[in-house]
Design an enzyme around this catalytic site. Structure first.
Site, PDB file in Angstrom:
ATOM      1  N   ASP A 133       3.923   1.396  -1.210  1.00  0.00           N
ATOM      2  CA  ASP A 133       4.506   1.491  -2.553  1.00  0.00           C
ATOM      3  C   ASP A 133       3.539   2.172  -3.521  1.00  0.00           C
ATOM      4  O   ASP A 133       3.933   2.975  -4.357  1.00  0.00           O
ATOM      5  CB  ASP A 133       4.856   0.102  -3.097  1.00  0.00           C
ATOM      6  CG  ASP A 133       6.010  -0.513  -2.314  1.00  0.00           C
ATOM      7  OD1 ASP A 133       6.661   0.226  -1.557  1.00  0.00           O
ATOM      8  OD2 ASP A 133       6.239  -1.726  -2.465  1.00  0.00           O
ATOM      9  N   GLU A 166       0.850  -1.202   0.000  1.00  0.00           N
ATOM     10  CA  GLU A 166       0.000   0.000   0.000  1.00  0.00           C
ATOM     11  C   GLU A 166       0.882   1.249   0.000  1.00  0.00           C
ATOM     12  O   GLU A 166       0.599   2.239  -0.663  1.00  0.00           O
ATOM     13  CB  GLU A 166      -0.905   0.017   1.229  1.00  0.00           C
ATOM     14  CG  GLU A 166      -1.995  -1.028   1.185  1.00  0.00           C
ATOM     15  CD  GLU A 166      -2.764  -1.055   2.488  1.00  0.00           C
ATOM     16  OE1 GLU A 166      -3.556  -0.136   2.728  1.00  0.00           O
ATOM     17  OE2 GLU A 166      -2.535  -1.988   3.280  1.00  0.00           O
ATOM     18  N   LYS A 171      25.104  16.911  31.965  1.00  0.00           N
ATOM     19  CA  LYS A 171      24.870  15.729  31.129  1.00  0.00           C
ATOM     20  C   LYS A 171      23.763  16.058  30.141  1.00  0.00           C
ATOM     21  O   LYS A 171      22.588  16.133  30.508  1.00  0.00           O
ATOM     22  CB  LYS A 171      24.483  14.539  31.992  1.00  0.00           C
ATOM     23  CG  LYS A 171      24.364  13.253  31.199  1.00  0.00           C
ATOM     24  CD  LYS A 171      24.229  12.068  32.140  1.00  0.00           C
ATOM     25  CE  LYS A 171      24.280  10.764  31.386  1.00  0.00           C
ATOM     26  NZ  LYS A 171      23.203  10.599  30.412  1.00  0.00           N
ATOM     27  N   CYS A 230       8.034 -20.511  33.051  1.00  0.00           N
ATOM     28  CA  CYS A 230       7.406 -21.594  32.322  1.00  0.00           C
ATOM     29  C   CYS A 230       8.574 -22.500  31.924  1.00  0.00           C
ATOM     30  O   CYS A 230       9.451 -22.090  31.171  1.00  0.00           O
ATOM     31  CB  CYS A 230       6.690 -21.068  31.082  1.00  0.00           C
ATOM     32  SG  CYS A 230       6.213 -22.407  29.982  1.00  0.00           S
ATOM     33  N   CYS A 257       1.140 -21.791  26.985  1.00  0.00           N
ATOM     34  CA  CYS A 257       1.171 -23.231  26.680  1.00  0.00           C
ATOM     35  C   CYS A 257       0.482 -24.075  27.748  1.00  0.00           C
ATOM     36  O   CYS A 257       0.449 -25.297  27.652  1.00  0.00           O
ATOM     37  CB  CYS A 257       2.606 -23.705  26.452  1.00  0.00           C
ATOM     38  SG  CYS A 257       3.561 -23.810  27.980  1.00  0.00           S
ATOM     39  N   CYS A 285       7.612 -24.015  24.683  1.00  0.00           N
ATOM     40  CA  CYS A 285       6.464 -23.103  24.812  1.00  0.00           C
ATOM     41  C   CYS A 285       6.488 -22.123  23.640  1.00  0.00           C
ATOM     42  O   CYS A 285       7.499 -21.456  23.397  1.00  0.00           O
ATOM     43  CB  CYS A 285       6.549 -22.348  26.136  1.00  0.00           C
ATOM     44  SG  CYS A 285       5.353 -21.006  26.303  1.00  0.00           S
ATOM     45  N   GLU A 335      28.262  15.401  22.455  1.00  0.00           N
ATOM     46  CA  GLU A 335      26.824  15.204  22.377  1.00  0.00           C
ATOM     47  C   GLU A 335      26.218  16.138  21.335  1.00  0.00           C
ATOM     48  O   GLU A 335      26.433  17.347  21.377  1.00  0.00           O
ATOM     49  CB  GLU A 335      26.241  15.518  23.762  1.00  0.00           C
ATOM     50  CG  GLU A 335      24.903  14.946  24.007  1.00  0.00           C
ATOM     51  CD  GLU A 335      24.929  13.495  24.468  1.00  0.00           C
ATOM     52  OE1 GLU A 335      26.008  12.859  24.473  1.00  0.00           O
ATOM     53  OE2 GLU A 335      23.849  12.987  24.797  1.00  0.00           O
ATOM     54  N   GLU A 358      30.466  18.182  34.546  1.00  0.00           N
ATOM     55  CA  GLU A 358      29.926  18.693  33.272  1.00  0.00           C
ATOM     56  C   GLU A 358      28.436  18.392  33.197  1.00  0.00           C
ATOM     57  O   GLU A 358      28.012  17.314  33.601  1.00  0.00           O
ATOM     58  CB  GLU A 358      30.634  17.974  32.104  1.00  0.00           C
ATOM     59  CG  GLU A 358      32.146  18.036  32.199  1.00  0.00           C
ATOM     60  CD  GLU A 358      32.847  17.060  31.238  1.00  0.00           C
ATOM     61  OE1 GLU A 358      32.156  16.408  30.436  1.00  0.00           O
ATOM     62  OE2 GLU A 358      34.078  16.961  31.312  1.00  0.00           O
ATOM     63  N   SER A 366      29.218   3.633  28.431  1.00  0.00           N
ATOM     64  CA  SER A 366      28.172   4.420  29.079  1.00  0.00           C
ATOM     65  C   SER A 366      28.637   4.718  30.508  1.00  0.00           C
ATOM     66  O   SER A 366      29.794   4.468  30.839  1.00  0.00           O
ATOM     67  CB  SER A 366      26.841   3.691  29.035  1.00  0.00           C
ATOM     68  OG  SER A 366      26.991   2.428  29.583  1.00  0.00           O
TER      69      SER A 366
END
Ligand code: IVH
Length: 684
Positions: free
Chosen positions: A37, A35, A116, A429, A414, A434, A177, A114, A82
């Site tokens: 396209d 659709e 962030k 489980c 399940c 499952c 950043e 500093e 990080s």
């Protein structure tokens, strides 16, 4: 008449932009590929017939005329890490305590604090002063190459204009950043609203969306900005502190955040945090906390990194944004490893610019601990990227109509009886067949967090699973265009693209594959460690012993055991051999460039060292490729005896092991000694 066509074109552009956004930015398309396209083709035809109505911002004008191309990936020469978080003053004081304990010697620590920024971390590579590559952080090891887009940001120098007296290294990798100002964010959203496009939830998303445009002309229209805060390798530049480093970057032409402050002690750091909290509402951009860095680069070097984050820095975060809403119900989801996770379904509420309608409850213990009931008013918080969570019920608002939350006894998918392993807080489980678990694994495998196979998103995998075309990972590699085109929502193009993406994923790295397999406790970071340790060899990893895995810094007993159990499972073995049968190739990674002068050596420490803590000594040995033992045995090649050594020294002597004084050890670290000698080196 022309007016009608103009309107039609405008409408098509709006529709296409909207659906492209749902598909590319939100991974949540509302219409089928064919659709889309059709809409696109219709617009192309109209613009061809009426060239006077074609505009440069039409979706047809994107690179290659279609928004399907991808970005290249770039491997960061050093991982983009990080940061660990500190949420209060005590945690900042603890941070300093940890630093001191690690360094042991009574050093006085000074810091740089500093702001962030809440934007997107990027890396800029300068070759002989010229910007050659710019990339996103990505998974920390590899990012997306977005050089053209980053070049549109005026505060990013295309050429470093360092004065005569500043010496530039051949290659300089600057990190910082990229962000949108709040005014820019607001204007952008107003513009999008006017164009009937979906708005960005917050400046961070808007910055990310702007930088991930395939057409850099669009990026150029967004008011992006950049602050530099570091380099990939401080050894490259003539600086001895973070303060000097920032100054150096400033002289090279970068903007440094003006609220950055040198702090002579941790108390000044805490004061600066309060200051930033006060000025935050008046700032022209969004910050979500403060980054504290040990100022001395030499100490940073000594402190080094853990798997995900440096030891020498921490993010002091502002309090999370909170709001109250109603807990409508609790759903129990079956995870990829069978864990039953309660998910709170909430009355939608806007928290700091994001509409929240679900929150994680982690496990049933948390429901009990927090005393939650259905119908409760609850305090919900959202901190940065973290999944929203319920802080507590607002008991004052109970009216008696609330109901108890019941944890199911059988799997909602399940119907297998659920189990609660003794030493765990999570109900599971246990049925590895499952369907929910299998599907979750498949969705994970093809997702960005796994093998990142484009075109096989969550919805596609659900469909392929339901249609029984894919039941297990290897089935993915047997998919043909003919299998896909006949399915609802697939067109020739999307089927070809998906098969091409599957084809491309046959050649992969051990890190990606192990991440994709969904082994319990093996995420991005552990997968990276395994890849590095085993030089990318799946064979070697499969044959690893628990002891060997435990020797890898960053892998604990639980993870090691989980990896062993996984590769010993006959179903897994069969699955992997089918996978290899489909021509999967795991590329070996070149051995790390870092030398391993201590390879094959096993150290044992006894007594206390004067110049460093035991922890630091161990790190120093491991980073040189050596190992550390805790028990005396013939395998130990070097015994380091510090002050007041224990009985281990006696035993080591009896075994005739090589014994080093702290001075010998320091010389060895400094590379002042030759190969190990099987004789006593010290005065003991
Ligand atoms: S230093 C190796 N400095 O915070 C240290 N990061 O959680 C890692 N950030 O991905 C980066 N302002 O996007 C550093 N002044 C600052 C920062 C900063 C914002 C972001 C950055 C990074 C994330 C780490």
């Amino acid at each position: 008449m022309v007016e009608d066509i103009k309107k039609k074109i405008q409408k098509l552009r709006q529709q296409i932009s909207f659906h492209a956004h749902r598909y590319y930015d939100l991974d949540d398309p509302l219409i089928a590929d064919n659709e889309y396209d059709q809409l696109f083709q219709e617009l192309l035809n109209l613009e061809k017939l009426h060239p006077e109505l074609a505009t440069p911002d039409s979706p047809t004008q994107r690179v290659g005329g279609k928004p399907l191309a991808e970005f290249n990936t770039v491997r960061h020469t050093r991982p983009m890490l990080s940061l660990e978080n500190a949420f209060n003053q005590t945690e900042l004081l603890d941070f300093e305590e940890r630093l001191k304990r690690f360094l042991k010697t009574e050093v006085h620590l000074t810091y740089m604090a500093e702001p962030k920024l809440d934007g997107l971390a990027v890396e800029l590579v300068y070759e002989n002063g010229l910007l050659v590559t710019g990339s996103t952080r990505g998974d920390g090891r590899t990012g997306e190459e977005i050089t053209r887009n980053l070049k549109t940001i005026r505060s990013i120098p295309l050429r470093l204009d360092a004065p005569e007296n500043i010496q530039l290294p051949g290659i300089l990798e600057v990190r910082g950043e990229a962000y949108l100002t709040l005014a820019g964010f607001k204007a952008l959203n107003e513009q999008r609203l006017a164009a009937a496009e979906t708005i960005f939830a917050n400046p961070r998303n808007a910055a990310a969306g702007s930088l991930r445009q395939l057409d850099s002309r669009i990026t150029a229209q967004r008011p992006l900005d950049f602050f530099a805060y570091g380099v990939s390798d401080a050894g490259q530049i003539p600086c001895s502190s973070q303060e000097e480093l920032l100054d150096y970057l400033k002289k090279c032409g970068f903007s440094i955040n003006p609220l950055t402050k040198f702090c002579p002690d941790i108390f000044t750091v805490i004061e600066h945090f309060s200051h930033l909290q006060e000025v935050r509402p008046a700032l022209p951009y969004d910050i979500d906390g403060m980054v504290v860095k040990v100022n001395s680069l030499e100490l940073q070097q000594r402190l080094g990194n853990k798997a995900r984050s440096p030891r020498w820095a921490i993010a002091a975060k502002f309090a999370a944004t909170q709001a109250t809403t109603v807990l409508q119900k609790v759903e129990f989801q079956v995870g990829r490893t069978g864990a039953i996770t309660p998910v709170a379904i909430l009355e939608p509420v806007n928290i700091g610019g994001v509409v929240v309608s679900r929150a994680t409850l982690h496990n049933e213990g948390e429901i009990k601990r927090k005393g939650l009931q259905i119908g409760d008013h609850v305090l919900v918080q959202r901190a940065g990227d973290v999944i929203p969570e319920i802080v507590k019920p607002v008991l004052e608002q109970r009216n008696g109509s609330e109901t108890i939350i019941r944890v199911p006894e059988i799997c909602p998918v399940c119907q297998h009886r659920l189990i609660l392993p003794e030493d765990e807080a999570i109900t599971r489980c246990p049925n590895s067949h499952c369907p929910a678990q299998r599907l979750r694994l498949l969705v994970h495998y093809t997702s960005k967090a796994g093998m990142d196979i484009e075109g096989l998103g969550k919805k596609a995998m659900e469909q392929l699973f339901k249609e029984k075309l894919v039941q297990d990972i290897p089935d993915i590699y047997g998919l043909q265009v003919a299998d896909l085109v006949v399915l609802e929502g697939w067109a020739d193009k999307s089927a070809r693209n998906a098969v091409a993406a599957i084809e491309a994923s046959r050649e992969t790295t051990l890190a990606k594959l192990t991440r994709g397999l969904g082994i319990r406790y093996v995420g991005e970071e552990i997968a990276g460690l395994l890849d590095e340790h085993y030089g990318g060899s799946l064979q070697k990893l499969m044959g690893a012993s628990e002891e060997e895995l435990l020797d890898i810094e960053g892998i604990g007993p639980q993870t090691a055991q989980s990896i062993i159990e996984y590769f010993h499972d006959p179903d897994v073995k069969e699955m992997l051999s089918r996978l290899m049968g489909f021509g999967m190739t795991v590329l070996s990674t070149p051995k790390s460039l870092v030398e391993s002068p201590f390879a094959g050596w096993i150290f044992l420490f006894t007594g206390s060292l004067a110049a460093m803590s035991r922890d630091e000594a161990k790190v120093r040995v491991k980073e040189r490729g050596g190992k550390v033992a805790s028990q005396v045995s013939k395998k130990v090649t070097h015994v380091v005896a510090g002050e007041k050594p224990g009985s281990k020294l006696k035993k080591a002597r009896e075994l005739g092991l090589t014994i080093l004084s702290e001075k010998n050890f320091a010389d060895l670290l400094a590379g002042k000694d030759g190969p190990p000698k099987k004789q006593q080196l010290s005065i003991f």
